[in-house]
Design a protein around this motif. Structure first.
Motif, short mmCIF file in Angstrom:
data_model
loop_
_atom_site.label_atom_id
_atom_site.label_comp_id
_atom_site.label_asym_id
_atom_site.label_seq_id
_atom_site.Cartn_x
_atom_site.Cartn_y
_atom_site.Cartn_z
N TRP A 161 0.82 -1.20 0.00
CA TRP A 161 0.00 0.00 0.00
C TRP A 161 0.86 1.26 0.00
CZ3 TRP A 161 -5.27 0.32 2.82
CH2 TRP A 161 -6.06 -0.80 2.48
N ILE A 162 2.05 1.18 0.59
CA ILE A 162 2.85 2.37 0.81
C ILE A 162 3.36 2.97 -0.51
CG2 ILE A 162 4.96 3.24 1.90
CD1 ILE A 162 4.49 1.16 4.12
N ASP A 163 3.75 2.13 -1.41
CA ASP A 163 4.31 2.61 -2.68
C ASP A 163 3.33 2.48 -3.84
OD1 ASP A 163 6.92 3.17 -1.57
OD2 ASP A 163 7.17 1.00 -1.41
N ALA A 168 -9.48 -2.89 -3.08
CA ALA A 168 -9.99 -1.67 -3.73
C ALA A 168 -9.92 -0.46 -2.80
CB ALA A 168 -11.43 -1.87 -4.19
N VAL A 169 -9.72 -0.69 -1.51
CA VAL A 169 -9.78 0.41 -0.53
C VAL A 169 -8.71 1.48 -0.78
CG1 VAL A 169 -9.47 0.96 1.92
CG2 VAL A 169 -10.94 -0.94 1.24
N PRO A 170 -7.45 1.12 -1.09
CA PRO A 170 -6.48 2.19 -1.34
C PRO A 170 -6.88 3.11 -2.50
CG PRO A 170 -5.36 0.08 -1.08
CD PRO A 170 -6.83 -0.21 -1.16
N PHE A 212 -9.37 10.72 -1.52
CA PHE A 212 -9.86 11.58 -0.45
C PHE A 212 -8.87 12.73 -0.27
CE2 PHE A 212 -11.85 7.69 1.91
CZ PHE A 212 -12.87 7.65 0.99
N ASP A 213 -9.34 13.85 0.26
CA ASP A 213 -8.46 14.97 0.60
C ASP A 213 -7.95 14.85 2.04
OD1 ASP A 213 -8.66 16.38 -1.92
OD2 ASP A 213 -10.74 16.83 -1.33
N TYR A 272 -3.50 3.56 10.01
CA TYR A 272 -2.25 3.14 9.35
C TYR A 272 -2.44 3.07 7.84
CZ TYR A 272 -1.07 1.80 14.13
OH TYR A 272 -0.85 1.83 15.48
N GLU A 273 -3.62 2.62 7.42
CA GLU A 273 -3.90 2.53 5.98
C GLU A 273 -3.99 3.91 5.35
OE1 GLU A 273 -6.25 -1.76 6.07
OE2 GLU A 273 -7.41 0.10 6.07
#
Length: 222
Positions: free
Chosen positions: A21-23, A99-101, A107-108, A129-130
Motif C-alpha cells: 500500500w505504501i508505494d 480496492a480500498v487504497p 480523499f483529501d 495506518y492505511e
C-alpha cells in the motif's frame, strides 16, 4: 491499554499495514467518486455505535460545499440514517480490501471519529495506518493506544467539534508531495513484516530472560 503483569509492563505490538500500500500509485478515480465535490472528507470502516455521529454531522455542516464519504458496511442503521440526512454525506457501501487504497487515494483528508468511551480507550484503528500508508492527512479524536507511537506525529488529534473542524482545515492545507511522502515513510515501520520482526525480538528477549532466571525450568540452576 498496555496491561501490567506480575513482571512488569506487557509489550504491546500495534496494528499495521500491507507494505504494498505504501508505494502504490493512486490509480484511476473510482467511478462512484466521479463528480463528488471537494474537499472530500473520507472515512473507511464499519458504521457502528462507537463512531461519534454528533461530530460527523458537525463536520458535514462545516463543509457544505464538500463531501463526507463513507466506505464500509452499515451496522448502525439509525445513526447512518441520521447522518444521511445531511445532503453532502454519501454512503458508498463496503468495498473489497484490495480496492480500498483506490478510494483513500482520492480523499483529501481521512477521518478517525471515535466517540469517547471504552472502545476509544482501547482501539488501535487499522484504518489510521492505511490512511497514512496512502499518504493522506488524518484527523482523529484522541486515541490512547497511539500515545508514544512515532506514527502519531503524522496525525491531527482533536477533541470536540470546534477543534476537530479546525484540525480538518489545517490538514487540508497539508497537500504537498513531501508531506505525503513523510506520511508514507512513517507508515513503513508498521508494515506487517516489520511488526512480525518486532514480535520475534520480544519473544527472543523473553526467552533469554527466562533462561537466565535462577530456578526457572531450563534456566540457570534448574
Amino acid at each position: 491499554y498496555a496491561a501490567r503483569t506480575r513482571r512488569g509492563t506487557m509489550p504491546v505490538v500495534p496494528n499495521g499495514v500491507r507494505e504494498e500500500w505504501i508505494d502504490r500509485p493512486a490509480g484511476p478515480e473510482p467511478e462512484d467518486l466521479a463528480g463528488m465535490p471537494h474537499p472530500r472528507l473520507g472515512f473507511v470502516g464499519a458504521v457502528f455505535s462507537y463512531l461519534d455521529y454528533d461530530l460527523l454531522v458537525a463536520v458535514a455542516r462545516a463543509f457544505p460545499s464538500g463531501s463526507l464519504l463513507v466506505v464500509g458496511p452499515i451496522h448502525e442503521p439509525a445513526s447512518a440514517a441520521r447522518l444521511a440526512r445531511e445532503p453532502n454525506v454519501h454512503f458508498l457501501g463496503p468495498r473489497p480490501q484490495n480496492a480500498v487504497p483506490g478510494y483513500i487515494s482520492w480523499f483529501d483528508v481521512c477521518l478517525s471519529p471515535f466517540r469517547a468511551g471504552a472502545v476509544r480507550r482501547a482501539v488501535n484503528p487499522l484504518k489510521v495506518y492505511e490512511y497514512l500508508a496512502c499518504g493522506k492527512p488524518v484527523v482523529s479524536t484522541p486515541l490512547e493506544s497511539m500515545a508514544g507511537e512515532p506514527i502519531a506525529e503524522q496525525i491531527h488529534f482533536a477533541e470536540g467539534s470546534e477543534a476537530y473542524i479546525a484540525a480538518l482545515h489545517a490538514a487540508l492545507a497539508e497537500n504537498r508531495p513531501e508531506q505525503a511522502a513523510a506520511r508514507r515513510e512513517a507508515a513503513r515501520r508498521y508494515t506487517w513484516e516489520s511488526l512480525s520482526e518486532e514480535v520475534e525480538r520480544i519473544l527472543d528477549s523473553a526467552e533469554r530472560e527466562w533462561e537466565s532466571t535462577p530456578g526457572a525450568i531450563g534456566g540457570q540452576g534448574a
